[in-house]
Design an enzyme around this catalytic site. Sequence first.
Site, PDB file in Angstrom:
ATOM      1  N   THR A 279       2.495  38.242 -17.640  1.00 48.73           N
ATOM      2  CA  THR A 279       1.866  37.502 -18.355  1.00 48.73           C
ATOM      3  C   THR A 279       0.848  38.148 -19.259  1.00 48.73           C
ATOM      4  OG1 THR A 279       2.160  35.581 -16.959  1.00 48.73           O
ATOM      5  CG2 THR A 279       0.398  35.295 -18.909  1.00 48.73           C
ATOM      6  N   PHE A 281      -2.197  37.997 -21.311  1.00 52.20           N
ATOM      7  CA  PHE A 281      -3.554  37.209 -21.531  1.00 52.20           C
ATOM      8  C   PHE A 281      -4.273  37.789 -22.667  1.00 52.20           C
ATOM      9  CE2 PHE A 281      -2.472  36.249 -17.386  1.00 52.20           C
ATOM     10  CZ  PHE A 281      -2.845  35.064 -17.013  1.00 52.20           C
TER      11      PHE A 281
END
Length: 682
Positions: A279, A281
């Site tokens: 992911t 960020f």
Amino acid sequence: MNESQNRLDIDQIRIDIDHVDSEIVNLLAERKGLSLRMAHEKGRVDQPSRDQSREEDLIAKRVASGQDHDLDSGLIIQVWRAIVDDSVRVQQEALGRGADETTGVTVAIQGIEGSYSYLACQQYFGARGTEVSVVTSRTFSEAIQNVRDGRADATVLPMENTTSGAITEVYDLLLESGLHLTGDIKFKVRHCLLGVQGASIADMRKIYCHTQAVAQCSEFLATLEDCEVVHFSDTALSGKRIKDLNDPSIGAIASEEAARLFDLEVLKSGIANREENYTRFVVVASDPIDIPEGVPAKTSIVMAVSNRPGALMDALAIFSEGDINLVKLESRPILHNPREELFYVDFEGDVSEKTVDAVLSTLMKEVRFLKVLGSYPSRDLRQKPKLRTPESRQVNAREALVEPSPTTDDPKGYRLGSRGHKSSSTVVEVGGARFGGDDLVMIAGPCAVESWDQIVATAREVRDAGASVLRGGCFKPRTSPYSFQGLGLEGLDMLAEAGKTFGLPVVTEVLSPEDVDAVAKKSDILQIGTRNMQNFSLLAAVGRTHRPVLLKRGMSSSLDELLQAAEYILAEGNQQVILCERGIRTFERSTRNTLDLSAVPVLKSRTHLPVVVDPSHAAGSRDLVPPLALAAEAVGAHGIMVEIHPDPDTALSDGPQSLHFHQFEHLMGALGIPPNRRVSGG
Ligand code: PEP
Ligand code: MN
């Protein structure tokens, strides 16, 4: 040894000590040079500037070699601690990480301790040796608000996952937030199935799981029989919940760290569909950061292009012509305007680099909306550091948009609106109307929306007479507080509905920054009235929307002041500004205001933005409107806005200057605009 010999020796020793000391200074300087080189290398691969275990090793080695020379260990420790501390400070300064690393940072995250946002935040700031205190927030928007309100220095938000894709809510929120990207981190997500003591996979009947994790672990979840998946807002919270329930038939999907935090068992780890599950960020703060020279950086922008074939290609070509590498392109429908798209673009380079500044400048002339979300050092980039030329300017993301470029003079306090910045004329397209194109655009409608019957009758007339935009005030800026103030949002609903019925885009005035979102939801064009031309927070607020803005000249404002007001809108990203001359206050009392028609050619010479004329508010009486409208067309206005009413004598505002329908039709004929008597629509 006689006294003079003794003094000579002492002098000689002093000279030798001075020599040794200056050698020490030279060596410290040489060491500092090496530290700086190290900082550049660390910045390039985005390594932390502090490695405490290496520092301890280094001091231990110095103590050992000091002992070989019979030097006191306490002295060596003291001296080398000072040297090492200085070296860390030098590196942090060079990497622009000083504030973070020395004072600690308060970071807002969505979710609780143990969530992936929490872990990414720890990893990002931990790698920089920064103490983190976390402010937990229920939603992404609350996390952003915590930064805006100063309760946190930054927030760490997920943007996209390699398996489940973009987290679209974060994209939308970021654009609205007014905050700046200052960093990003690719975080390896390792989902595990967690249970309480005594739980087993075979006995699982219910699993609490974040919606994103459900998508990322869909294959594993499909193998479980008789097991219900319950969606949850936060991975760590799901762990906490099953701990509280203490039921071995209920599991959660979260990280190993969450298992440790809540004292849960890891029943199976690595359960995502893909082993490589990352992911990305972003770190978001109130202020942009300065990126030290040589540190590879990435910039994120948001743009909207014209609705025509090739518009996106043309915009992207500007990057390739500027030799700038695009690393990401994501598109999102514009909120409340789903037929049009916003493009999120990431590219290599930072806004303080000359080449990037030049590309953004060129891009701004091509697009309808452009906002720089931020430039930040990026650990994904491994390219050779680009050393900046010495004359390059250090400017932040916002300045890059408003600072005069070296080739443009800025004597009047505006740049983006000037012909120097963009020589070709801007065309603002709304529905079928093209402001700034070859044809005169007619806007007509009542001063104020008064009732459904009134607005629908007027809309039909506007369409039939061949005009292309329907106007109607909903929030009325009245000089007296006792005058009719407009129907507000209820009026806007009627206006929008009437516009839809007759295929006309609508324009209405917005009076305060708080109303901008609600008005932008329904109105195709946002009007800023004469009394608000210098309401700078209102200008900035409409500058953040994707709706064209009709900016009326202040009744006592100069043309340069009008252009500076437009600049507030342009500088926020919105490039679709239409200027409107509506009469100014002079000593002359025969007309309500004095229509300054010289404004049209003057503005057209100074700005690329389209210019329209409102003869109604200038004249104040309907008989003067047609001749002034014809004059406006003659001086080259791109559009004309007039007030019309089905029954002007009963109008709740500006009746005396509103045209009867037959007068309006007559004016349209005189302007050479053909009627449009279609049978479709109400
Ligand atoms: C209007 O056009 O509705 C209006 C109020 O005009 P102005 O702001 O020019 O007075
Ligand atoms: Mn009016």
